[in-house]
Design an enzyme around this catalytic site. Structure first.
Site, PDB file in Angstrom:
ATOM      1  N   GLN A 164      35.930  40.900  53.162  1.00 43.59           N
ATOM      2  CA  GLN A 164      36.166  40.539  51.773  1.00 43.59           C
ATOM      3  C   GLN A 164      34.869  40.503  50.991  1.00 43.59           C
ATOM      4  OE1 GLN A 164      36.607  35.770  52.121  1.00 43.59           O
ATOM      5  NE2 GLN A 164      37.993  36.934  53.449  1.00 43.59           N
TER       6      GLN A 164
ATOM      7  N   HIS B 275      33.394  38.623  47.025  1.00 42.45           N
ATOM      8  CA  HIS B 275      33.702  37.741  45.898  1.00 42.45           C
ATOM      9  C   HIS B 275      32.961  38.222  44.648  1.00 42.45           C
ATOM     10  CE1 HIS B 275      35.427  35.162  48.898  1.00 42.45           C
ATOM     11  NE2 HIS B 275      34.260  34.896  49.444  1.00 42.45           N
TER      12      HIS B 275
ATOM     13  N   GLU C  32      28.278  31.835  48.062  1.00 44.26           N
ATOM     14  CA  GLU C  32      28.505  30.836  49.106  1.00 44.26           C
ATOM     15  C   GLU C  32      27.426  30.945  50.171  1.00 44.26           C
ATOM     16  OE1 GLU C  32      32.407  31.806  50.533  1.00 44.26           O
ATOM     17  OE2 GLU C  32      31.776  33.688  51.432  1.00 44.26           O
TER      18      GLU C  32
ATOM     19  N   HIS D 154      31.640  40.562  53.552  1.00 44.50           N
ATOM     20  CA  HIS D 154      31.438  39.613  54.642  1.00 44.50           C
ATOM     21  C   HIS D 154      32.760  39.250  55.306  1.00 44.50           C
ATOM     22  CE1 HIS D 154      32.490  37.094  51.170  1.00 44.50           C
ATOM     23  NE2 HIS D 154      33.001  36.246  52.047  1.00 44.50           N
TER      24      HIS D 154
ATOM     25  N   ARG E  38      40.065  41.251  49.077  1.00 47.71           N
ATOM     26  CA  ARG E  38      40.210  41.643  50.474  1.00 47.71           C
ATOM     27  C   ARG E  38      40.194  43.168  50.556  1.00 47.71           C
ATOM     28  NH1 ARG E  38      45.128  39.201  51.336  1.00 47.71           N
ATOM     29  NH2 ARG E  38      44.199  37.142  51.532  1.00 47.71           N
TER      30      ARG E  38
END
Length: 321
Positions: A95, A97, A114, A171, A191
Site C-alpha cells: 500500500q 498513503h 507514519e 510499504h 492498496r
C-alpha cells in the site's frame, strides 16, 4: 491538579490479524484475527476513551473539540496524531498513503506519514519498504503487469528496528511482525496489491486502488536520512528516532532507575509502555505503569518522573501538526 490522561484503546479486526495483542499485551481483543490496537486515537473510525480525571468517559476527539486548553490551545480541526500497535499474523497488503494536499482534495482528511518501531519479529521476517521503479511510467507498467518481485523492495527487520515511512512510500508490514506505529491521524490507504487473497467474510478479493497508488507514490524511492541519537536523562537512555514536520518520536528506556523529564516546546506528549513495570509521578501523585498502558501528558504537565523498569515510546506533534 495536573495529571496524565490514560486511554482505553479501540481494536480492529483485520484479514491479516492474529492473537498477539492478547497473548503479548493481555488486551481483551474481539477475535483471533485482531490486527490493530488504536491506542491513542481521536480518529472517527476508532476514538480512544479517557479513563481518568475530569474528562473520564469522554472520547479523545471530544476532549480535543471541547477542551483545547488541555493541548495548549493547539491549532487544527482534528487531533493530528494516532498511535497504534499492529499484529501482522500474515502480510499486510502492499500500500501507499497520500500526502496532505492529495488527501485533502480526494479524501477530505489528513495525509498519512507514519513510522514503525519493531516490537517483535520472527526470524527471517521482512517488510516491503520502497520500490525499484525509476520513473512513474515504469512504476505503472510494473503494477499493471503484476511484476511484484521486480518492483517491490524487501528489507529484513528485527526487534528494536525503526523505519520512517513518509507519505508516498510503498510499504507493507510483513508476516510475523509486531510494530508500534506513530502516524498522522488518517485512515486513508491506497492498496496496490493484496497477494490475490480472498476475504473469508465476503468471499471476494479486497478493493485495489491502482491509479491512486500510481498518482501518489514517490518515484524514485529514496530512504529517509534519519539522524538517530541516544542521550541520558537521569538513569534513562533516551533515543531520538525522528523529528519530522508531523511528529517527533523517542524511546525512553529505564532499568531499575529514575528519570525526571521537563516539557519542551511541544504542547503535549503521547506515551506508550511497551514493556516493564514502574510508575510516573506528576504533581506529587504516583500512577502505576505496566506493559500495554497508553496515556497523554497534557499541556499543564510541565515535569514528570519515571521510576522502575520501563520501555516506552513517546511522541509529540511536529510543526505541521
Amino acid at each position: 491538579m495536573s495529571e496524565p490522561y490514560f486511554l482505553k484503546p479501540v481494536f480492529h479486526e483485520k484479514i491479516w490479524g492474529g492473537t498477539k495483542l492478547r497473548t503479548d499485551f493481555d488486551y481483551d481483543i474481539p477475535s483471533d484475527h485482531t490486527g490493530e490496537c488504536w491506542a491513542i486515537s481521536a480518529h472517527p473510525h476508532g476514538p480512544a476513551t479517557v479513563e481518568n480525571g475530569p474528562y473520564a468517559g469522554m472520547t479523545l476527539d471530544n476532549v480535543w473539540a471541547q477542551h483545547r486548553d488541555v493541548f495548549g490551545n493547539a491549532k487544527g480541526d482534528v487531533f493530528p496524531l494516532l498511535t497504534k500497535i499492529l499484529d501482522a499474523s500474515e502480510d499486510l497488503s502492499v500500500q501507499v498513503h497520500p500526502d496532505d494536499a492529495y488527501a485533502a482534495e480526494h479524501e477530505h482528511e489528513l495525509g498519512k506519514t507514519e513510522c514503525w518501531y519493531v516490537i517483535s519479529a520472527e526470524p527471517g521476517a521482512t517488510m516491503i519498504y520502497g520500490h525499484h521503479a525509476k520513473t512513474r511510467e515504469e512504476l505503472a507498467d510494473m503494477i499493471h503487469n503484476g511484476q511484484w518481485n521486480q518492483l517491490l523492495r524487501r528489507v529484513p527487520v528485527k526487534a528494536g528496528d525503526f523505519l520512517y515511512v513518509p507519505s508516498g512510500t510503498i510499504h507493507a508490514v510483513g508476516k510475523g511482525i509486531m510494530v508500534l506505529e506513530t502516524q498522522q491521524s488518517s485512515d486513508t490507504t491506497y492498496r496496490l496489491y493484496d497477494w490475490d487473497r480472498v476475504d473469508k467474510t465476503t468471499g471476494k478479493k479486497r478493493e485495489l486502488h491502482l491509479q491512486q497508488s500510481i498518482d501518489t507514490t514517490n518515484v524514485p524511492h529514496h530512504d529517509p536520512d534519519l539522524d538517530i541519537t541516544t542521550t541520558k536523562v537521569g538513569d534513562a537512555s533516551v533515543t531520538k528516532y525522528v523529528q519530522s514536520p508531523f511528529f517527533g518520536v523517542w524511546q525512553w528506556r529505564l532499568t531499575d532507575g529514575q528519570a525526571t523529564f521537563n516539557r519542551g516546546k511541544a504542547p503535549y506528549t503521547l506515551v506508550s509502555v511497551l514493556d516493564g513495570k514502574g510508575s510516573i509521578t506528576v504533581d506529587g501523585q504516583d500512577y502505576p505503569l505496566a506493559k500495554g498502558v497508553h496515556f497523554i501528558l497534557p499541556f499543564d504537565v510541565k515535569q514528570w518522573t519515571l521510576k522502575g523498569d520501563l520501555q516506552i515510546i513517546a511522541s509529540e506533534p511536529g510543526e505541521k501538526a
